[in-house]
Design a protein around this motif. Structure first.
Motif, PDB file in Angstrom:
ATOM      1  N   GLU A 141       0.827  -1.205   0.000  1.00  0.00           N
ATOM      2  CA  GLU A 141       0.000   0.000   0.000  1.00  0.00           C
ATOM      3  C   GLU A 141       0.863   1.257   0.000  1.00  0.00           C
ATOM      4  O   GLU A 141       0.490   2.272  -0.598  1.00  0.00           O
ATOM      5  CB  GLU A 141      -0.970  -0.033   1.186  1.00  0.00           C
ATOM      6  N   ASP A 178      -5.168  -9.998   1.156  1.00  0.00           N
ATOM      7  CA  ASP A 178      -4.334  -8.876   1.610  1.00  0.00           C
ATOM      8  C   ASP A 178      -4.447  -8.637   3.112  1.00  0.00           C
ATOM      9  O   ASP A 178      -3.574  -8.018   3.717  1.00  0.00           O
ATOM     10  CB  ASP A 178      -4.700  -7.590   0.845  1.00  0.00           C
ATOM     11  N   LYS A 221      -4.489  -6.663  -8.417  1.00  0.00           N
ATOM     12  CA  LYS A 221      -5.575  -6.765  -7.419  1.00  0.00           C
ATOM     13  C   LYS A 221      -6.669  -5.725  -7.679  1.00  0.00           C
ATOM     14  O   LYS A 221      -6.374  -4.544  -7.817  1.00  0.00           O
ATOM     15  CB  LYS A 221      -5.006  -6.535  -6.006  1.00  0.00           C
TER      16      LYS A 221
HETATM   17 MG    MG Z   1      -7.484  -2.060   0.516  1.00  0.00          MG
END
Ligand code: MG
Ligand code: ATP
Length: 353
Positions: A141, A178, A221
């Motif tokens: 991220e 995740d 993703k």
């Molecule tokens: Mg997320």
């Protein structure tokens, strides 16, 4: 956790999920579920097959379900939270449209539950900075973040998530892949809290679905923040257009081979999930029809599945007063539970003056 160990953790979590499914079959009421989403955009098919469908199923089987709107966590990877009201309303509309029932399921936003947020402080004392730095989802991220430097919130939000999960003593968390490293941090915190102060919290399990990592139209993703999604609230035409634009590969014959043909296999999986069929059979059925036939099949299957969801969403959209009331009631219920848990935590820690 490196990529390999995340893959290993997924295999372990999939095995554990199969055992949990047996326990759910026998006694779903033994489970308290907490799971949630960030109000960073519209919910998409990755959410639907990754976690939303499990939430509704567990609710309908008699488990107690808590659904969290993680509004503070919007600020992990951006400076200001934009369109919050619109996105929060959109999430609640989607929850209601897919069949979450506010009479049985608590829908709330964590910013409205002060005692939950206070749990963050003792929990932060239970993890080390190297442990936080190692988290592969946080690393990923950070790589996709819109910020020049990493904020303290980004590094510590998995601990905040532990507060989200443990405030209501949830023992089962239906999530996508995740989330596995985050859930591991929650489990560590629950264990360490018990060792130091006594048994206040259960050690919760992750529940993975058959689609723990659905890919988006660009082959990575599917994520609200990456512009590669098929939103649940899209029209049938938009959905078909997005699916037509999805990435495939140069091989004409369609097969299901997630390791070597991730983009094509993700489309096959989408059709299989929507049709409740085996992905290999779906791929064999399309075979030499190629990507165009596959996309046509996916679009029809997804649109058929979502037609009743869209119809219910449109009905709730006409009654936004009710939608807001659902959230206010959920905030109230979550606050009562969080206050009771915090009181117990403070007692366990000797903070009762
Ligand atoms: Mg997320
Ligand atoms: P953002 O890009 O803003 O982080 P997101 O699409 O990743 O948004 P989240 O709100 O972070 O969505 O995730 C909510 C839940 O949905 C989590 O349990 C997550 O694991 C699950 N989820 C999100 N994307 C997928 C996906 N592509 N496949 C399976 N599960 C997913």
């Amino acid at each position: 956790m490196t990529t390999t160990t995340l893959a290993q953790a997924t295999t372990v979590a999939q095995r554990r999920s199969a055992e949990l499914e047996d326990l759910i079959d026998r006694d779903a009421a033994a489970f308290r579920i907490l799971t949630g989403d960030r109000p960073t955009g519209q919910l998409h098919l990755g959410h639907y097959f990754g976690t939303l469908r499990n939430r509704v199923r567990l609710q309908d089987l008699g488990a107690e379900v808590f659904v969290l709107i993680a509004d503070y966590q919007v600020l992990t990877d951006r400076d200001t939270a934009e369109h919050l009201d619109e996105y929060v309303t959109g999430l609640v509309l989607d929850y209601l449209a897919i069949g979450l029932d506010p009479a049985r399921t608590v829908i709330f936003a964590h910013s409205a539950v002060p005692a939950l947020n206070q749990l963050l402080l003792p929990f932060l004392s239970l993890v080390s900075v190297p442990e936080l730095n190692r988290n592969p989802t946080v690393k990923d991220e950070i790589a996709h973040s819109r910020q020049a430097s990493v904020s303290g919130l980004m590094l510590t939000y998995p601990v905040h998530q532990a507060a989200d999960i443990l405030f209501c003593r949830a023992n089962l968390v239906p999530v996508g892949q995740d989330q596995l490293p985050h859930l591991e941090i929650t489990r560590v915190i629950a264990r360490r809290f018990s060792e130091r102060y006594g048994p206040v919290f259960p050690v919760p399990d992750a529940l993975l679905s058959a689609a723990p990592l659905l890919l988006g139209t660009d082959g990575t993703k599917m994520s609200k923040s990456r512009g590669n999604t098929i939103p649940l609230s899209a029209t049938a035409d938009e959905t078909a257009r997005l699916i037509r634009g999805a990435q495939t590969d140069s091989e004409r014959h369609i097969s299901y081979d997630p390791a070597d043909r991730p983009a094509v296999s993700s489309l096959v999986l989408l059709a299989a999930l929507a049709l409740d069929r085996d992905p290999r059979e779906v791929a064999a059925g399309v075979g030499g029809g190629g990507a165009a036939a596959l996309k046509q099949l996916v679009a029809t299957a997804v649109n058929d599945l979502l037609a009743p969801v869209r119809a219910r969403r449109a009905e709730y959209e006409r009654d936004l007063g009710y939608v807001r009331q659902v959230l206010r009631d959920g905030n109230q219920r979550a606050s009562e539970i969080a206050a009771a848990t915090l009181a117990e935590v403070r007692t366990a820690m000797g903070m009762t003056y």
